[in-house]
Design an enzyme around this catalytic site. Structure first.
Site, PDB file in Angstrom:
ATOM      1  N   ASP A  52      -3.926  -1.294  14.024  1.00  0.00           N
ATOM      2  CA  ASP A  52      -4.831  -1.467  13.173  1.00  0.00           C
ATOM      3  C   ASP A  52      -4.146  -1.187  11.756  1.00  0.00           C
ATOM      4  O   ASP A  52      -4.725  -1.194  10.780  1.00  0.00           O
ATOM      5  CB  ASP A  52      -5.622  -0.124  13.183  1.00  0.00           C
ATOM      6  CG  ASP A  52      -5.086   1.208  13.445  1.00  0.00           C
ATOM      7  OD1 ASP A  52      -3.660   1.361  13.230  1.00  0.00           O
ATOM      8  OD2 ASP A  52      -5.819   2.351  13.625  1.00  0.00           O
ATOM      9  N   SER A  53      -2.929  -1.208  11.522  1.00  0.00           N
ATOM     10  CA  SER A  53      -2.079  -1.454  10.474  1.00  0.00           C
ATOM     11  C   SER A  53      -2.288  -2.456   9.611  1.00  0.00           C
ATOM     12  O   SER A  53      -2.190  -2.914   8.475  1.00  0.00           O
ATOM     13  CB  SER A  53      -0.578  -1.353  10.593  1.00  0.00           C
ATOM     14  OG  SER A  53      -0.107  -2.218  11.566  1.00  0.00           O
ATOM     15  N   ASP A  91      -4.628  -2.169  19.191  1.00  0.00           N
ATOM     16  CA  ASP A  91      -5.177  -0.546  18.699  1.00  0.00           C
ATOM     17  C   ASP A  91      -6.629  -0.620  18.851  1.00  0.00           C
ATOM     18  O   ASP A  91      -7.482  -1.618  18.516  1.00  0.00           O
ATOM     19  CB  ASP A  91      -4.717  -0.138  17.272  1.00  0.00           C
ATOM     20  CG  ASP A  91      -3.690   0.551  17.191  1.00  0.00           C
ATOM     21  OD1 ASP A  91      -3.202   1.320  17.951  1.00  0.00           O
ATOM     22  OD2 ASP A  91      -2.839   0.295  16.062  1.00  0.00           O
ATOM     23  N   LYS A 121      -4.300   0.703  22.560  1.00  0.00           N
ATOM     24  CA  LYS A 121      -3.836   2.035  22.249  1.00  0.00           C
ATOM     25  C   LYS A 121      -4.797   3.118  21.559  1.00  0.00           C
ATOM     26  O   LYS A 121      -5.402   2.325  20.795  1.00  0.00           O
ATOM     27  CB  LYS A 121      -2.519   1.758  21.209  1.00  0.00           C
ATOM     28  CG  LYS A 121      -1.810   3.039  20.724  1.00  0.00           C
ATOM     29  CD  LYS A 121      -0.480   2.763  20.218  1.00  0.00           C
ATOM     30  CE  LYS A 121      -0.645   2.154  18.743  1.00  0.00           C
ATOM     31  NZ  LYS A 121      -1.344   3.181  17.763  1.00  0.00           N
ATOM     32  N   GLU A 123      -5.405   6.914  19.569  1.00  0.00           N
ATOM     33  CA  GLU A 123      -4.747   8.200  18.863  1.00  0.00           C
ATOM     34  C   GLU A 123      -5.391   9.387  19.259  1.00  0.00           C
ATOM     35  O   GLU A 123      -6.517   9.437  19.192  1.00  0.00           O
ATOM     36  CB  GLU A 123      -4.893   7.982  17.450  1.00  0.00           C
ATOM     37  CG  GLU A 123      -3.903   6.693  16.750  1.00  0.00           C
ATOM     38  CD  GLU A 123      -3.788   6.890  15.209  1.00  0.00           C
ATOM     39  OE1 GLU A 123      -4.406   7.639  14.744  1.00  0.00           O
ATOM     40  OE2 GLU A 123      -3.674   5.788  14.572  1.00  0.00           O
ATOM     41  N   GLU A 190       4.936   9.411  16.785  1.00  0.00           N
ATOM     42  CA  GLU A 190       5.075   8.731  15.220  1.00  0.00           C
ATOM     43  C   GLU A 190       5.564   9.967  14.493  1.00  0.00           C
ATOM     44  O   GLU A 190       4.620  11.205  14.432  1.00  0.00           O
ATOM     45  CB  GLU A 190       4.006   8.064  14.798  1.00  0.00           C
ATOM     46  CG  GLU A 190       4.198   7.696  13.273  1.00  0.00           C
ATOM     47  CD  GLU A 190       2.847   6.645  12.946  1.00  0.00           C
ATOM     48  OE1 GLU A 190       2.937   6.409  11.391  1.00  0.00           O
ATOM     49  OE2 GLU A 190       2.123   6.340  13.692  1.00  0.00           O
TER      50      GLU A 190
END
Length: 272
Positions: A52-53, A91, A121, A123, A190
């Site tokens: 999602d970067s 993501d 993925k 978070e 991270e």
């Protein structure tokens, strides 16, 4: 020069675990488009993260929060078309899984079916354990993500190193063990202290992928635009730039502009 890959089979979540067992480090980079992903895959990378970067790198947003499910599907579909070997992980963007388990599952299935990616993925730790279980029960492989979780930037208020205090470090350990126990095939760590990341790596059975977490993890991931030097305004301690594409591209584009202005391009040989 591409890394010499002795095993050209498709990388799967099972092979991630096998790599950890034999002590082989896992290489991972982001990609968001067909052309870049084809180069990254050909180079011999083990896994590609459609992060999602893309919200920052591709769309110019200040955070990862604005990117949507539809945009992630677009990027993931483009990447999947290019990849022959690497495991492709996408993501789940902010807001696509935090509401409830049912909406998370609908969004996850939508991303998997339409993009063709290999895994997703998410978070978070114990707070989203039930959501992860729902995805796993539906047959969707899940990579966890602990430590600095960019989707929670408004909660943290900073991108500084996480889990430096004992209480947060202990929670990270417990969350990692929980994610491992419920069936995540890997966990991204991270921006956490190297010793903590190493300890977590030793405690869990699944592979850990570090970014700003030292070299004691089972693998590493970087944003490709950062490590190739296309971005210039982002220089965290953990980032190693393997090229300076910003300068190379500026020079090439400048030469093109000069040739056009001076009527040196196209030449007679480049004309029909």
């Amino acid at each position: 020069m591409a890394y010499l890959v002795s095993d050209t089979r498709k990388v799967t979540t099972l092979r991630f675990g096998e790599m950890k067992e034999r002590g082989e480090k896992i290489s991972m980079l982001t990609s968001y488009d067909f052309t870049t992903a084809s180069i990254v895959d050909h180079a011999g990378i083990d896994a590609i993260l459609v992060g999602d970067s893309a919200s920052n790198v591709m769309a110019g947003n200040a955070t990862t929060l604005p990117i949507t499910v539809e945009q992630m599907i677009y990027h993931a579909t483009s990447v999947v078309k290019a990849v022959k070997r690497a495991l492709v992980v996408c993501d789940m963007p902010f807001g696509s899984y935090q509401v409830d388990r049912h909406e998370a599952l609908r969004n996850a299935i939508n991303i998997m079916k339409r993009s063709g990616c290999d895994a997703l993925k998410l978070e978070g730790g114990c707070e989203i354990a039930d959501i992860i279980k729902g995805l796993l029960n539906a047959g969707i492989p899940v990579m966890g993500h602990l430590g600095l979780t960019p989707q929670s930037i408004n909660k943290f208020g900073t991108y500084t190193v996480r889990a430096q205090e004992e209480a947060e470090a202990q929670k990270l350990i417990e969350d990692a063990q929980l994610l491992d126990e419920i069936g995540c095939f890997a966990i991204v760590l991270e921006k956490v202290p190297a010793e903590l990341a190493k300890k977590v790596t030793q405690l869990v059975k699944c592979p850990t992928i570090g970014i700003g977490a030292g070299n004691g993890t089972d693998g590493q991931v970087l944003v490709i635009d950062d490590m190739l030097g296309k971005t210039q305004n982002f220089s965290p301690k953990f980032l190693r730039r393997y090229a300076d594409l910003n300068s190379i591209m500026l020079e090439a584009i400048g030469n093109y502009i000069t040739d056009v202005k001076n009527v040196n391009f196209p030449s007679e040989e480049e004309s029909y």
